[in-house]
Design a protein around this motif. Structure first.
Motif, mmCIF file in Angstrom:
data_model
loop_
_atom_site.group_PDB
_atom_site.id
_atom_site.type_symbol
_atom_site.label_atom_id
_atom_site.label_comp_id
_atom_site.label_asym_id
_atom_site.label_seq_id
_atom_site.Cartn_x
_atom_site.Cartn_y
_atom_site.Cartn_z
ATOM 1 N N MET A 1 0.896 -1.249 0.122
ATOM 2 C CA MET A 1 -0.179 0.033 -0.086
ATOM 3 C C MET A 1 0.840 1.158 0.092
ATOM 4 O O MET A 1 1.819 1.280 0.550
ATOM 5 C CB MET A 1 -0.940 -0.052 1.292
ATOM 6 N N ASP A 2 0.477 2.327 -0.697
ATOM 7 C CA ASP A 2 1.133 3.550 -0.570
ATOM 8 C C ASP A 2 1.189 4.121 0.794
ATOM 9 O O ASP A 2 0.113 4.105 1.135
ATOM 10 C CB ASP A 2 0.317 4.397 -1.725
ATOM 11 N N PRO A 3 2.322 4.607 1.031
ATOM 12 C CA PRO A 3 2.536 5.161 2.620
ATOM 13 C C PRO A 3 1.697 6.231 2.857
ATOM 14 O O PRO A 3 0.977 6.396 3.895
ATOM 15 C CB PRO A 3 3.757 5.791 2.529
ATOM 16 N N VAL A 4 1.232 7.233 1.510
ATOM 17 C CA VAL A 4 0.338 8.435 2.003
ATOM 18 C C VAL A 4 -1.039 7.798 2.385
ATOM 19 O O VAL A 4 -1.576 8.194 3.256
ATOM 20 C CB VAL A 4 0.412 9.408 0.900
ATOM 21 N N THR A 5 -1.398 6.652 1.672
ATOM 22 C CA THR A 5 -2.757 6.271 1.931
ATOM 23 C C THR A 5 -2.972 5.684 3.380
ATOM 24 O O THR A 5 -3.926 5.825 4.057
ATOM 25 C CB THR A 5 -3.059 5.063 0.862
ATOM 26 N N ILE A 6 -1.704 5.057 3.681
ATOM 27 C CA ILE A 6 -1.616 4.415 5.168
ATOM 28 C C ILE A 6 -2.006 5.814 6.092
ATOM 29 O O ILE A 6 -2.474 5.273 7.253
ATOM 30 C CB ILE A 6 -0.156 3.752 5.593
ATOM 31 N N GLY A 7 -1.309 6.858 5.977
ATOM 32 C CA GLY A 7 -1.413 7.891 6.608
ATOM 33 C C GLY A 7 -2.846 8.088 6.696
ATOM 34 O O GLY A 7 -3.377 8.722 7.904
ATOM 35 N N TYR A 8 -3.729 8.388 5.521
ATOM 36 C CA TYR A 8 -5.110 8.625 5.598
ATOM 37 C C TYR A 8 -5.859 7.752 6.411
ATOM 38 O O TYR A 8 -6.827 8.053 7.193
ATOM 39 C CB TYR A 8 -5.723 8.839 4.234
ATOM 40 N N LEU A 9 -5.440 6.616 6.346
ATOM 41 C CA LEU A 9 -6.282 5.359 7.097
ATOM 42 C C LEU A 9 -6.149 5.584 8.566
ATOM 43 O O LEU A 9 -6.754 5.404 9.259
ATOM 44 C CB LEU A 9 -5.615 3.915 6.516
ATOM 45 N N GLY A 10 -4.613 6.043 8.703
ATOM 46 C CA GLY A 10 -4.363 6.169 10.253
ATOM 47 C C GLY A 10 -5.050 7.446 10.795
ATOM 48 O O GLY A 10 -5.826 7.291 11.991
ATOM 49 N N ILE A 11 -5.405 8.475 10.031
ATOM 50 C CA ILE A 11 -6.450 9.634 10.269
ATOM 51 C C ILE A 11 -7.851 9.103 10.537
ATOM 52 O O ILE A 11 -8.279 9.472 11.422
ATOM 53 C CB ILE A 11 -6.154 10.825 9.244
ATOM 54 N N GLY A 12 -8.263 8.132 9.790
ATOM 55 C CA GLY A 12 -9.650 7.809 9.666
ATOM 56 C C GLY A 12 -9.867 6.991 10.951
ATOM 57 O O GLY A 12 -10.753 7.210 11.602
ATOM 58 N N ALA A 13 -8.913 6.205 11.317
ATOM 59 C CA ALA A 13 -8.851 5.149 12.465
ATOM 60 C C ALA A 13 -9.005 6.020 13.809
ATOM 61 O O ALA A 13 -9.715 5.795 14.652
ATOM 62 C CB ALA A 13 -7.764 4.161 12.681
ATOM 63 N N LEU A 14 -7.912 6.993 13.740
ATOM 64 C CA LEU A 14 -7.890 7.748 14.832
ATOM 65 C C LEU A 14 -9.436 8.643 15.169
ATOM 66 O O LEU A 14 -9.770 8.733 16.251
ATOM 67 C CB LEU A 14 -6.930 9.146 14.622
ATOM 68 N N VAL A 15 -9.966 9.336 14.153
ATOM 69 C CA VAL A 15 -11.397 9.977 14.288
ATOM 70 C C VAL A 15 -12.514 8.707 14.651
ATOM 71 O O VAL A 15 -12.989 9.194 15.510
ATOM 72 C CB VAL A 15 -11.820 10.623 13.059
ATOM 73 N N LEU A 16 -12.254 7.941 14.223
ATOM 74 C CA LEU A 16 -13.289 6.645 14.442
ATOM 75 C C LEU A 16 -13.137 6.464 15.952
ATOM 76 O O LEU A 16 -14.057 6.454 16.835
ATOM 77 C CB LEU A 16 -13.003 5.497 13.795
ATOM 78 N N LEU A 17 -11.835 6.153 16.452
ATOM 79 C CA LEU A 17 -11.734 5.868 17.825
ATOM 80 C C LEU A 17 -11.942 7.090 18.811
ATOM 81 O O LEU A 17 -12.659 6.963 19.880
ATOM 82 C CB LEU A 17 -10.170 5.539 18.238
ATOM 83 N N VAL A 18 -11.837 8.217 18.508
ATOM 84 C CA VAL A 18 -12.159 9.282 19.123
ATOM 85 C C VAL A 18 -13.878 9.536 19.195
ATOM 86 O O VAL A 18 -14.235 9.864 20.361
ATOM 87 C CB VAL A 18 -11.600 10.663 18.628
ATOM 88 N N LEU A 19 -14.500 9.196 18.182
ATOM 89 C CA LEU A 19 -15.918 9.172 18.207
ATOM 90 C C LEU A 19 -16.414 8.032 19.004
ATOM 91 O O LEU A 19 -17.572 8.321 19.720
ATOM 92 C CB LEU A 19 -16.589 8.982 16.950
ATOM 93 N N LEU A 20 -15.592 6.991 19.011
ATOM 94 C CA LEU A 20 -16.169 5.903 19.995
ATOM 95 C C LEU A 20 -15.905 6.238 21.430
ATOM 96 O O LEU A 20 -16.210 5.545 22.478
ATOM 97 C CB LEU A 20 -15.586 4.693 19.742
ATOM 98 N N GLY A 21 -15.118 7.523 21.837
ATOM 99 C CA GLY A 21 -15.061 7.805 23.457
ATOM 100 C C GLY A 21 -13.596 7.402 23.843
ATOM 101 O O GLY A 21 -13.536 7.490 25.069
ATOM 102 N N VAL A 22 -12.847 6.930 22.977
ATOM 103 C CA VAL A 22 -11.418 6.626 23.447
ATOM 104 C C VAL A 22 -10.635 8.015 23.697
ATOM 105 O O VAL A 22 -10.648 8.931 22.665
ATOM 106 C CB VAL A 22 -10.416 6.036 22.589
#
Ligand code: NA
Ligand code: NA
Lengths: 432, 322, 186
Positions: A1-22
């Motif tokens: 996978m392209d590293p920049v894409t991994i970066g965007y996935l990471g941001i997505g994961a972060l937002v999701l966890l924050v929304l779940l209350g982490v």
């Protein structure tokens, strides 16, 4: 996978966890460690992340943070804040929405001794909210005033956010602190105007206060001296270059401590002041640690560089880009807390701001203002959480409702900051 | 491509913005990319996003990144032998004499061994111009005039300033300007010229020392030893080939900056303070004990202190004679 | 089970408080060092040598010491819009997920910090000006992380217990339910 894409996935994961209350601190550390481990290897993920707690705390520049926080809490536990509120109330209580106005004034006074917006809100939720409630003020309105008043602490020096911004972007903290003063005053004026207008439109929100004799008003004044001496030390000390921001914070802490001892602060109260200081400091540093892990991960993905280039290559006038950045911060402010938002975005946004020719000090002020709007807007509005945390009987929705009229005022303030950069840079430029 | 080989990207941890200090690694990266048609890339990460300067050597050791700038003065205990190159007033008047001397010293077994404990290889040095003093007020033309001046200096330079009778303090860099402007500080010891202008100190100053060459500090561009060993031979050769070009580029970058800055200093009427004899003897009197203290410190750690110092001085003499 | 959790909660709480107070006293120490530096430099013409080194090393303690205490008081920035609307069981499921993530992350941080400590100890890592060994500060940070890890594990176990017994009271999370008859069970 392209590293920049991994970066965007990471941001997505972060937002999701924050929304779940982490909590932001843990969510960003978690995604950051996994991201680094994936791109490099798990040993690097552990090793690089593990150096951050010490390396990103053991810093002279950051030492100003606990001191800025200590000033505020010692002032509160020594009763200096209560005196300030009392004085404000005696002087402006008769105005429309008088107690609300007094709360803004006292918040401004506290802002001058406190570096953290949430600390300020916590203090006035305990101090001013019950007073307004007793006088029959609308609870949602009162809660909104307390939450909004707290944001003044981030603009009026001392300010923890401005210090961290200055350290990250390597801009003079002294200049930033000076620059925050006028926009802070502007915010006070706008908040007072909003209160007046709202109360004129709906007088039921805030009953009129009884008159206070002049002598009593005058007697209340000397109590406020502590607040003014701290403002004086910090502004004059920095402006005159006698002291670094850390030193001015240390001296101001010592002054407040001496005043508190003169007021016979008990050892117990002193202990509580220390514990409150430590707790706010710890909150700040946990976010710094977690987000720094995430920032290291993002750097490996190359995402910040790719976004920066993308922004500066856009073939549009620079004010369009600035507008986009403002909107982005207002949106981010909905889900992230201010400090986390700043630490996460600056590596990407700041190079673009400089490339577009904007002044770093001015942008710092704009950014802190945007962040402070974020702390009073739903769904993640830290100051509103604080009010609700201390007063669970006031639902979060009510607090946000009480804040709503002030948001119109905030738009005006942001407009002024954007339109008149010279006004923001007036004090720092005088210094040069 | 001129040099064929596999696609390899090295992450490089740097701090701050691009500046004269980083032009060496910039040139190295450009050279490698050009000769390999982009197959061997150095990904330069500015702003300390991968590590703070004090932990760069740790980052190399754990393989967090393949390369980083490492300065022993940030953490003398981590690279004690290398701190010999930070000694004040080493006779290294030019950047060329610096890198030749550094290269000789880095080859000494004791130095190589200490880098090896960090699983690191110092690939080349990062050049930093000699320190000078810039200040405000009446230019100090003789030793007596230095008495009581408040001067920002650190490490060996602090000891030198104290030897002149000045009071040395260390103020964080971003606060230097305001401290000097309001008179809390009379002068600053910094790498000449770029570090002064980086903080606009020339705007406040009236004088600057003229080629006192107070010495400088050593930094290395170091690589993770495993990553370095894993490079194909032709890439390692290419690095060796690129280093002289990288030094030349960095020196050129500094001299361009110096030309602009010195024109600015002249336009502002900065007085150039020559080194009077009484100052010279005071400095020399101070320097010998500080060098000997370093030798004693090395001896106590089990390194051949005098041999190391002699190596630096003989290499410096040879490099300066070239 | 609940009884044991409460005993650990109380014992841990005392250690956390001691660490937090130590951090608070260090903040006051920062104040003293910084004031001494100002007075020394401006009035006595004699700045404190290495004050930047001293302050930076004290900061590690000031920043890290209060973190377990803060976590015990749930003082972290988080978004509660979603969790606040959930009923007991789904809520405790999410909380358990949160504490798992938090505990795992802190475990990794602690391991990494420990490795950092080993390197600093072996190499003699120190500060630039007056050579204060950094292992002192790093070990304080590492121990604080270990304490935080213990607290997060306790919170995780408590969240799992509440997942099983959603009507139970909880000292760890400050939930009082006088009517609940869950004492001593589980
Ligand atoms: Na403030
Ligand atoms: Na918000």
């Amino acid at each position: 996978m392209d590293p920049v894409t991994i970066g965007y996935l990471g941001i997505g994961a972060l937002v999701l966890l924050v929304l779940l209350g982490v909590p932001v601190a843990f969510a960003s550390a978690f995604v950051g460690i996994i991201g680094i481990s994936y791109i490099r290897n798990p040993a690097v993920g552990e090793g690089l992340a593990g150096m951050i707690p010490f390396a990103n705390s053991a810093s002279y520049s950051l030492s100003v943070l606990p001191l800025f926080v200590a000033i505020g809490f010692l002032a509160m536990h020594a009763g200096i804040t209560t005196s300030a509120y009392d004085a404000a109330r005696k002087w402006v209580g008769r105005a429309p929405g008088g107690l609300a106005t007094a709360t803004i004034f006292a918040s401004a006074g506290f802002a001058a001794v406190s570096g953290a917006s949430t600390a300020s809100t916590a203090v006035f939720t305990r101090l001013a909210l019950p007073e307004m409630e007793k006088r029959g003020y609308d609870l949602a309105f009162s809660a909104g005033v307390v939450a909004v008043g707290g944001t003044l602490a981030a603009l009026i020096p001392p300010s923890a956010l401005l210090v961290i911004y200055g350290i990250i972007v390597e801009t003079s903290v002294a200049q930033l602190l000076l620059a925050g003063f006028l926009p802070g005053v502007l915010s006070i004026v706008v908040y007072l105007a909003v209160i007046t207008i709202v109360v004129k439109l709906r007088p039921g929100l805030a009953p009129i206060e009884p008159a206070v004799p002049m002598m009593e008003k005058i007697r209340a004044l000397p109590q406020v001296a502590g607040v003014f001496s701290v403002v004086g030390v910090i502004l004059v000390g920095i402006y005159m270059g006698w002291m670094t921001p850390t030193e001015s914070a240390g001296v101001a802490t010592a002054i407040i401590l001496l005043m508190a001892m003169r007021k016979r602060m008990k050892l117990r109260e002193f202990g509580h002041g220390l514990l409150d200081t430590v707790q706010t400091t710890a909150m700040i540093f946990m976010v710094i640690w977690g987000v720094m892990v995430f920032v290291r991960f993002l750097a490996f993905t190359g995402l910040p560089a790719s976004v920066s280039e993308g922004i500066t290559d856009l073939d549009v006038p620079r004010w369009v880009i600035l507008g986009g950045i403002i909107v982005m911060y207002l949106l981010l402010g909905m889900i992230l807390d201010g400090l986390g938002m700043m630490l996460l975005t600056l590596p990407v946004v700041f190079p673009s701001i400089v490339a577009l020719g904007y002044d770093p000090v001015w942008f710092g002020i704009l950014l802190v203002k945007l962040i402070e709007v974020g702390v009073v807007t739903p769904p993640v509005g830290l100051n509103c959480y604080v009010v609700n945390g201390i007063r669970p009987d006031i639902p979060l929705e009510s607090v946000f409702k009480g804040v709503a009229p002030f948001l119109l005022g905030e738009i005006v303030i942001i407009g002024v900051i954007v339109a008149f950069p010279d006004l923001i840079l007036l004090l720092p430029n005088l210094m040069n | 491509a001129e040099v064929e080989g596999p696609a390899i990207t090295w992450e490089v941890s740097l701090w701050g913005n691009r500046r004269g200090f980083t032009e060496g690694v910039e040139a190295l990266a450009a050279y490698l990319a050009e000769k390999t048609d982009g197959n061997f890339q150095l990904s330069l990460q500015y702003g300390g996003v991968l590590s703070d300067p004090t932990e760069n050597i740790d980052g190399i050791q754990i393989g967090a990144f393949e390369m980083a700038t490492v300065c022993s003065f940030y953490h003398p205990g981590k690279l004690p032998v290398s701190t010999g190159l930070n000694l004040a007033l080493l006779p290294l008047p030019t950047l060329e004499s610096q890198y030749r001397t550094y290269a000789e010293y880095l080859r000494h077994p004791a130095v190589a061994a200490e880098w090896a404990t960090w699983n690191a290889v110092p690939v080349m040095s990062v050049l930093m111009p000699n320190y000078e003093v810039m200040g405000r007020g009446e230019p100090p033309m003789d030793l007596a005039a230095w008495q009581g001046l408040r001067i920002n200096a650190s490490g060996g330079h602090a000891a030198l300033m104290q030897a002149l009778g000045a009071v040395s303090t260390t103020i964080p860099a971003p606060d230097l300007y305001s401290s000097m402007e309001r008179g809390a500080l009379d002068a600053i010891v910094y790498p000449y010229t770029y570090a002064f202008t980086a903080y606009s100190l020339q705007e406040l100053s009236t004088w600057v020392t003229d080629s006192w060459n107070l010495g400088t500090v050593h930094c290395a561009l170091a690589a993770n030893a495993d990553a370095y060993a894993a490079l194909p031979q032709q890439y390692r050769d290419l690095i060796d080939e690129a280093i002289p070009a990288a030094y030349a580029h960095q020196i050129e970058a500094y001299s361009e900056v110096d030309a602009t800055n010195e024109a600015d200093f002249e336009a502002r009427g900065l007085v150039r303070v020559p080194m009077p004899d009484d100052v010279r003897s005071a400095l020399e009197a101070a320097v010998t004990p500080s060098w000997q203290a370093w030798v004693a410190d090395m001896d106590s750690r089990g390194y051949p202190g005098q041999e190391l110092l002699d190596l630096i001085l003989t290499s410096a003499a040879a490099a300066t004679a070239q | 089970m609940q009884g044991l959790i409460e005993v650990i909660h109380k014992a841990l709480g005392q250690v956390e408080r001691v660490f937090a107070l130590a951090a608070g006293i260090v903040v006051m120490g920062l104040m003293v060092v910084v004031c001494a530096e100002v007075v020394g430099r401006s009035a006595l013409h004699h700045p404190i040598r290495g004050s930047i080194d001293i302050v930076s090393q004290m900061m590690a303690i000031a920043a890290a010491g209060g973190i377990p205490y803060t976590q015990s008081r749930l003082g972290n920035v988080r978004m509660t819009i979603l969790t606040g609307r959930l009923s007991d069981r789904p809520r405790w499921l999410l909380e358990a997920l949160t504490y798992t993530i938090a505990a795992w992350s802190v475990w990794v941080l602690m391991q990494g910090s420990n490795g950092f400590l080993q390197r600093a100890w072996r190499s003699g890592a120190d500060t630039a000006e007056i050579h204060i060994p950094t292992w002192i500060g790093i070990s304080f940070v590492t121990v604080s992380l270990a304490l935080l890890l213990a607290r997060l594990h306790l919170q995780l176990i408590e969240a799992l217990r509440l997942l099983a017994l959603p009507r139970s009271a909880s000292r760890v999370f400050g939930i009082e339910r006088p009517s609940a008859a869950a004492t001593g069970k589980g």
